[in-house]
Design an enzyme around this catalytic site. Structure first.
Site, PDB file in Angstrom:
ATOM      1  N   LEU A  30       0.903  -1.625  -0.409  1.00 33.43           N
ATOM      2  CA  LEU A  30      -0.070   0.030   0.299  1.00 33.43           C
ATOM      3  C   LEU A  30       0.552   1.482  -0.054  1.00 33.43           C
ATOM      4  O   LEU A  30       1.835   1.458   0.869  1.00 33.43           O
ATOM      5  CB  LEU A  30      -1.148   0.039   1.572  1.00 33.43           C
ATOM      6  CG  LEU A  30      -1.539  -0.889   1.722  1.00 33.43           C
ATOM      7  CD1 LEU A  30      -3.041  -1.234   2.999  1.00 33.43           C
ATOM      8  CD2 LEU A  30      -3.258  -1.132   0.043  1.00 33.43           C
ATOM      9  N   ASP A  31       0.370   2.218  -0.061  1.00 31.66           N
ATOM     10  CA  ASP A  31       1.113   3.907  -0.392  1.00 31.66           C
ATOM     11  C   ASP A  31       1.405   4.582   0.464  1.00 31.66           C
ATOM     12  O   ASP A  31       0.552   4.237   1.418  1.00 31.66           O
ATOM     13  CB  ASP A  31       0.972   4.546  -1.338  1.00 31.66           C
ATOM     14  CG  ASP A  31      -0.018   4.472  -3.013  1.00 31.66           C
ATOM     15  OD1 ASP A  31       1.010   3.455  -3.226  1.00 31.66           O
ATOM     16  OD2 ASP A  31      -0.487   4.591  -4.014  1.00 31.66           O
ATOM     17  N   LYS A  32       2.356   4.973   1.403  1.00 30.88           N
ATOM     18  CA  LYS A  32       2.892   5.305   2.449  1.00 30.88           C
ATOM     19  C   LYS A  32       1.107   6.411   2.853  1.00 30.88           C
ATOM     20  O   LYS A  32       1.129   5.713   3.789  1.00 30.88           O
ATOM     21  CB  LYS A  32       3.516   6.588   2.146  1.00 30.88           C
ATOM     22  CG  LYS A  32       4.326   7.429   3.484  1.00 30.88           C
ATOM     23  CD  LYS A  32       5.547   8.515   3.908  1.00 30.88           C
ATOM     24  CE  LYS A  32       5.565   8.722   4.427  1.00 30.88           C
ATOM     25  NZ  LYS A  32       5.875  10.446   4.540  1.00 30.88           N
TER      26      LYS A  32
ATOM     27  N   ARG B 129      -5.137   5.238  -7.874  1.00 30.14           N
ATOM     28  CA  ARG B 129      -4.628   6.977  -7.954  1.00 30.14           C
ATOM     29  C   ARG B 129      -4.619   7.730  -9.404  1.00 30.14           C
ATOM     30  O   ARG B 129      -4.738   8.418  -9.936  1.00 30.14           O
ATOM     31  CB  ARG B 129      -3.576   7.092  -7.442  1.00 30.14           C
ATOM     32  CG  ARG B 129      -3.685   6.959  -5.752  1.00 30.14           C
ATOM     33  CD  ARG B 129      -2.666   6.879  -5.235  1.00 30.14           C
ATOM     34  NE  ARG B 129      -2.072   8.390  -4.971  1.00 30.14           N
ATOM     35  CZ  ARG B 129      -0.677   8.575  -4.286  1.00 30.14           C
ATOM     36  NH1 ARG B 129       0.068   7.497  -3.905  1.00 30.14           N
ATOM     37  NH2 ARG B 129      -0.010   9.648  -4.305  1.00 30.14           N
TER      38      ARG B 129
END
Length: 321
Positions: free
Chosen positions: A148-150, A251
């Protein structure tokens, strides 16, 4: 014949019946993955690119080379390097755990694994203080099956054993694992539901970003399914289901159709919404997978974080003023 070499011993794997036929050829990485089921295809591709595979005593770094009857293939498996990562007592929100895997509800701001600029304070550092992790993910990413992205919150599965790691990666590849997200976007799509099928690759000028890139220029097939859950004035709460798992996939796809994720600093042109957010309003809400050993269905639902709920509350109030 294939010889699989480790520092301890050498294994011999018999040819398949297919390769006993005359003039049969097959791509190197595909054939090796069929012959050595203990190694994932991505792991084999990495070994090839690192020069650990020889075809007829010649080092081969191309996964696309064709092998044929009579070829002698030698694959070296480097010894696992001991991790130098430090265990850190970082609190974990555990959604599920047993001897094979653990599912965490990741908060915003927490990087999944060490990388340039983030050598400590990551989810991996926290997990090392809590439990053993599969070594197959590598020195920097032990146990990591997906990411997962930050600043994306929610459910993420981590393997404790190599068997679990291989099984979970296979489930992601064959799409038997189901990953569902909730996100708040700018604007209201014309349809109630849809599919975004656009290849994603590294941005041609900004190497920190991803972008829609034609496959002939390096883009990888990427598919995102979406459904509107709630219309909130000039915003929408949308349910996403991933068919593929590319970096920044949701995104990039939402920005491409002109409905970027609220609060996304990279893909939403820094639009202000007047609500304090740590990052993008994107949450890995539900994760479904089969247990690596028992086959039992596991479902983990990650509650929406406080910031996400606050955002929805404020947008609903504004929409009804």
């Amino acid at each position: 014949m294939i010889e699989t070499e480790t520092t301890a011993q050498i294994y011999t794997v018999e040819n398949t019946e297919e390769f006993n036929q005359t003039n049969v050829t097959q791509r190197l990485d595909i054939w090796l993955s069929n012959q050595i089921p203990d190694l994932s295809r991505s792991r084999i591709q990495t070994l090839i690119s690192q020069g650990n595979v020889k075809v007829n005593d010649e080092t081969c770094t191309s996964k696309k080379i064709s092998v044929k009857t009579g070829d002698r293939i030698h694959i070296t498996l480097p010894e696992a390097q001991p991790t130098k990562l430090q265990a850190e007592a970082i609190p974990l929100d555990i959604l599920y755990e047993d001897d094979s895997l653990i599912i965490i509800n990741k908060p915003a701001g927490l990087v999944v694994h060490p990388a340039a600029g983030h050598q400590d304070g990551t989810l991996v550092n926290a997990l090392l203080a809590h439990c053993p992790l599969a070594e197959i993910g590598g020195v920097q990413r032990p146990g990591i099956v997906h990411r997962l992205d930050k600043d994306t919150t929610g459910a993420i599965a981590i393997a404790k054993t190599d068997i679990a790691h291989q099984n979970l990666q296979a489930q992601l590849k064959t799409k038997t694992a189901r990953r569902e997200y909730l996100g708040v976007v700018y604007g209201v799509p014309n349809a109630e539901t849809g599919t975004i099928d656009l290849p994603i690759g590294r941005h041609p000028t900004d190497r920190k970003k991803m972008a829609v890139v034609p496959e002939e220029k390096g883009g990888r097939p990427s598919v995102t399914h979406w459904t509107i859950k709630e219309r909130i004035g000039n915003y929408c709460l949308i349910h996403y289901q991933l068919e593929t798992g590319r970096t920044h996939q949701i995104r990039v796809h939402t920005a491409e159709i002109k409905h970027p994720i609220v609060g996304d600093p990279m893909y939403s042109s820094n639009r202000s919404i007047g609500v304090n957010l740590t990052g993008q309003a994107l949450h890995a809400w539900r994760l479904q997978l089969q247990h690596p050993l028992t086959g039992e269905l596991i479902e983990a639902i990650a509650p929406l974080p406080d910031q996400f709920n606050t955002l929805l509350k404020i947008l609903r109030l504004r929409a009804h003023i």
